[in-house]
Design a protein around this motif. Structure first.
Motif, mmCIF file in Angstrom:
data_model
loop_
_atom_site.group_PDB
_atom_site.id
_atom_site.type_symbol
_atom_site.label_atom_id
_atom_site.label_comp_id
_atom_site.label_asym_id
_atom_site.label_seq_id
_atom_site.Cartn_x
_atom_site.Cartn_y
_atom_site.Cartn_z
ATOM 1 N N ILE A 176 104.424 -35.299 35.017
ATOM 2 C CA ILE A 176 105.173 -34.804 36.169
ATOM 3 C C ILE A 176 106.445 -34.110 35.690
ATOM 4 N N ASP A 177 106.735 -32.948 36.258
ATOM 5 C CA ASP A 177 107.957 -32.223 35.927
ATOM 6 C C ASP A 177 109.091 -32.764 36.793
ATOM 7 N N MET A 178 109.881 -33.660 36.209
ATOM 8 C CA MET A 178 110.953 -34.321 36.943
ATOM 9 C C MET A 178 112.043 -33.351 37.388
ATOM 10 N N TYR A 214 101.597 -40.215 44.410
ATOM 11 C CA TYR A 214 102.172 -39.350 43.374
ATOM 12 C C TYR A 214 103.363 -40.047 42.708
ATOM 13 N N TYR A 215 104.242 -40.603 43.545
ATOM 14 C CA TYR A 215 105.446 -41.262 43.022
ATOM 15 C C TYR A 215 105.092 -42.518 42.234
ATOM 16 N N LEU A 216 104.219 -43.362 42.800
ATOM 17 C CA LEU A 216 103.869 -44.622 42.132
ATOM 18 C C LEU A 216 103.138 -44.367 40.822
ATOM 19 N N SER A 227 110.145 -30.337 51.633
ATOM 20 C CA SER A 227 110.467 -29.778 50.317
ATOM 21 C C SER A 227 109.608 -30.417 49.226
ATOM 22 N N ILE A 228 109.443 -31.734 49.303
ATOM 23 C CA ILE A 228 108.616 -32.454 48.315
ATOM 24 C C ILE A 228 107.167 -31.978 48.389
ATOM 25 N N LEU A 229 106.661 -31.828 49.608
ATOM 26 C CA LEU A 229 105.278 -31.374 49.788
ATOM 27 C C LEU A 229 105.093 -29.967 49.221
ATOM 28 N N ASP A 230 106.079 -29.095 49.454
ATOM 29 C CA ASP A 230 106.006 -27.728 48.936
ATOM 30 C C ASP A 230 105.999 -27.711 47.405
ATOM 31 N N LYS A 231 106.853 -28.538 46.806
ATOM 32 C CA LYS A 231 106.984 -28.553 45.344
ATOM 33 C C LYS A 231 105.749 -29.125 44.652
ATOM 34 N N THR A 244 115.294 -33.227 43.320
ATOM 35 C CA THR A 244 116.689 -33.670 43.385
ATOM 36 C C THR A 244 116.726 -35.195 43.395
ATOM 37 N N LYS A 245 117.900 -35.754 43.148
ATOM 38 C CA LYS A 245 118.058 -37.206 43.188
ATOM 39 C C LYS A 245 117.687 -37.749 44.557
ATOM 40 N N ARG A 246 118.077 -37.044 45.611
ATOM 41 C CA ARG A 246 117.767 -37.489 46.975
ATOM 42 C C ARG A 246 116.261 -37.464 47.241
ATOM 43 N N GLU A 247 115.582 -36.447 46.743
ATOM 44 C CA GLU A 247 114.132 -36.372 46.934
ATOM 45 C C GLU A 247 113.429 -37.547 46.255
ATOM 46 N N ILE A 248 113.901 -37.924 45.080
ATOM 47 C CA ILE A 248 113.303 -39.067 44.378
ATOM 48 C C ILE A 248 113.561 -40.356 45.157
ATOM 49 N N GLU A 249 114.774 -40.480 45.713
ATOM 50 C CA GLU A 249 115.079 -41.654 46.536
ATOM 51 C C GLU A 249 114.130 -41.739 47.731
ATOM 52 N N ILE A 250 113.883 -40.602 48.349
ATOM 53 C CA ILE A 250 113.017 -40.577 49.532
ATOM 54 C C ILE A 250 111.573 -40.878 49.151
ATOM 55 N N MET A 251 111.104 -40.349 48.016
ATOM 56 C CA MET A 251 109.752 -40.680 47.556
ATOM 57 C C MET A 251 109.604 -42.175 47.304
#
Length: 214
Positions: A145-147, A203-205, A187-191, A151-158
């Motif tokens: 995964i390309d970290m 994806y996150y887990l 934004s996460i879905l688009d990326k 953003t930090k907030r997107e990772i928090e939300i995931m």
């Protein structure tokens, strides 16, 4: 207004049992019971159905194919009912657009609660099914995964999505608006080219297990 449900399962005992259980509750209306995925698709194309309870293994059109067609061609939300030996289908079912994954041996109350959650737009994955999904992804996808794209907030939300929190619960926890949460999810879905919250959770887990998310 009761939630309109179709039950698709080639086991008549399961089909009729679910119908009896659900129709005892005024919150649900079983509008049809069918024994294959093609019949489920055709019914959803021609009638208003809120939630389709779909078995995975069925003749003519299996649950994965039916889920994809129903999700892409109608507004019906799909809840997959599976068994332990169905795990080879589950990862494909995620990609098909199904919003929920439960084992058939759940209590009637759990199944009813899952239907309501899916109807309200949330995703439902039982822990044991989640383990099978993660195992399937590990076998099929070894990519890194390309970290840097998050953003930090997107990772928090995931992370919070993977823990089963709704948009409202995420908003309350992070002290932001629900609209902002939805924007981050978009934004996460688009990326990632994913399609819905369930896929984000997996994806996150999967990335977390590989120490790509910390």
């Amino acid at each position: 207004m009761p939630i309109k449900i179709i039950i698709a399962d080639d086991d008549s005992l399961i089909r009729e049992s679910l119908k009896i259980i659900l129709e005892m509750d005024k919150d649900f209306e079983v509008v049809s019971c069918v024994d294959d995925g093609l019949k489920a698709l055709n019914y959803c194309l021609n009638h208003k159905v809120d939630v389709a309870l779909i078995d995975v293994r069925m003749p003519i059109m299996n649950g994965v194919q039916a889920s994809y067609e129903i999700c892409s061609r109608t507004k019906t939300k799909v809840l997959i009912l599976t068994t332990f030996d169905d795990d080879e289908y589950i990862v494909d079912a995620i990609r098909s657009g199904a919003k929920g994954y439960l084992l058939k041996n759940n209590s009637p109350e759990n199944i009813k609660n899952a239907i309501k959650m899916v109807y309200e737009g949330n995703s439902v994955i039982q822990d044991v099914v989640l383990d099978k999904i993660k195992e399937g992804i590990r076998k099929r996808d070894g990519s890194k995964i390309d970290m840097s794209m998050f953003t930090k907030r997107e990772i928090e939300i995931m992370d919070l999505i993977s823990k089963g929190l709704s948009n409202k619960e995420i908003a309350d926890k992070l002290f932001i608006s629900e609209g902002t949460v939805k924007n981050y999810i978009s934004s996460i879905l688009d990326k990632t080219s994913l399609q819905h919250r369930t896929q984000i959770a997996i994806y996150y887990l999967n990335g977390k297990e590989k120490n790509q998310f910390k």
